[in-house]
Design an enzyme around this catalytic site. Structure first.
Site, short mmCIF file in Angstrom:
data_model
loop_
_atom_site.label_atom_id
_atom_site.label_comp_id
_atom_site.label_asym_id
_atom_site.label_seq_id
_atom_site.Cartn_x
_atom_site.Cartn_y
_atom_site.Cartn_z
CE LYS A 17 0.96 1.09 4.48
NZ LYS A 17 1.57 2.35 4.97
CG ASP A 145 -0.54 -0.39 7.71
OD1 ASP A 145 -1.38 0.53 7.82
OD2 ASP A 145 0.69 -0.20 7.67
#
Length: 309
Positions: A17, A145
């Site tokens: 990401k 995350d």
């Protein structure tokens, strides 16, 4: 509890990401910081294979330096597998084979992607069929995350970053990623940010960080130039203070056609936003010619998903 196994071996892929926007609030009493982030999953992936085993074991390889990745119960993917087993009452184990392509300790969530992939892989391997909501609940227990690596796409995260809301992103955004030798410790970067903010000449963070509405508008419009004007990372000053050598690549990218250049998450990976795939390729060539490793990726891409059994 016994289960009818759905497969002998499962392959799951999960994305790294980028934080296209990352605001960090003041440090809280528990030592953590509230954040507000716009995440985008990009086409740099972790691959995880899961197969039946009497115990929980792991093998790690990849195209990045894996010397700092634990190959025991400290690994987030092993912890994820144990959580699924505990949740369904599975008494056996699993062998996880991880092939890493996301820079380690690079601010792109590679370890979190491994954990998300392990959740999905074990759910499929053991025929648990827990569903996305339950897998998300398990992901939250593993780290901020992990839920986003499970979800993928584009999302806004608040709180610790794990309170996610999907965000609409039109079209494709092209990025050039520049990994760096040697990772940065996320806790160290946050601690250094607090030190920098103690300076009276530096403005303090608010208690409730929020994502700039202009970022969400740019994502909805599929407008990389508008996104470049709004992207920011509150951790960048701390990361660059700890790793001043990163400035050379940042300055070169900015001078070579990037719409914006930022430190990814807590760093030290750098991410340059390009106006198009063609512009990204040109930037990649320029950075490579200067001696930097440069990877062309795009987003948004899906979250952790089964690729085959």
């Amino acid at each position: 509890m016994s289960h009818s196994f759905a497969a002998e071996r499962v392959h799951v892929r999960a994305p790294g990401k980028l934080n296209v926007f990352f605001a960090v609030g003041a440090v809280q009493e528990d030592g953590y910081h509230d954040v507000a982030s716009a995440y985008q999953a990009v086409s740099l992936y972790e691959d995880v294979w899961a197969e039946h085993s009497a115990d929980f074991t792991i093998a790690i390889s990849g195209t990045v330096d894996i010397s700092g990745v634990p190959a025991d119960d400290r690994n987030l993917a092993v912890r994820a597998a144990r959580l699924v087993a505990q949740r369904i009452g599975h008494t056996g184990g699993v062998h996880l084979e991880i092939v890493k392509h996301v820079p380690v300790a690079g601010g792109m969530g590679g370890g979190s992607a491994d954990a998300a992939a392990a959740l999905v892989a074990c759910d499929a391997l053991w025929g648990a069929d827990l569903g996305s909501a339950e897998l998300h609940r398990l992901a939250v227990r593993l780290g901020a995350d992990v839920p986003f690596a499970l979800m993928g796409g584009t999302a806004v995260g608040v709180g610790r970053g794990d309170q996610l809301s999907p965000a609409l992103a039109k079209g494709r955004f092209d990025w050039v990623i520049v990994p760096s030798d040697g990772g940065l410790s996320t806790p160290e970067v946050y601690a250094h940010l607090d030190v920098l903010r103690a300076d009276p000449d530096i403005s303090r963070a608010g208690q409730a960080p929020a994502v700039d509405p202009g970022v969400l508008q740019a994502l909805r419009a599929g407008d990389p130039a508008a996104l470049a004007a709004r992207t920011k990372n509150d951790l960048q000053a701390a990361a660059l203070s700890l790793r001043p050598d990163l400035r050379t690549a940042l300055e070169l990218g900015d001078a070579s056609g990037a719409l914006a250049g930022i430190v990814s998450g807590s760093g030290p990976t750098l991410a340059f936003l390009a106006g198009s795939a063609e512009s990204a390729l040109e930037l990649q060539v320029t950075l490579s010619a200067a001696g930097f490793e440069a990877l062309h990726v795009h987003g948004p891409v899906p979250g952790a998903r089964v690729m085959g059994v």
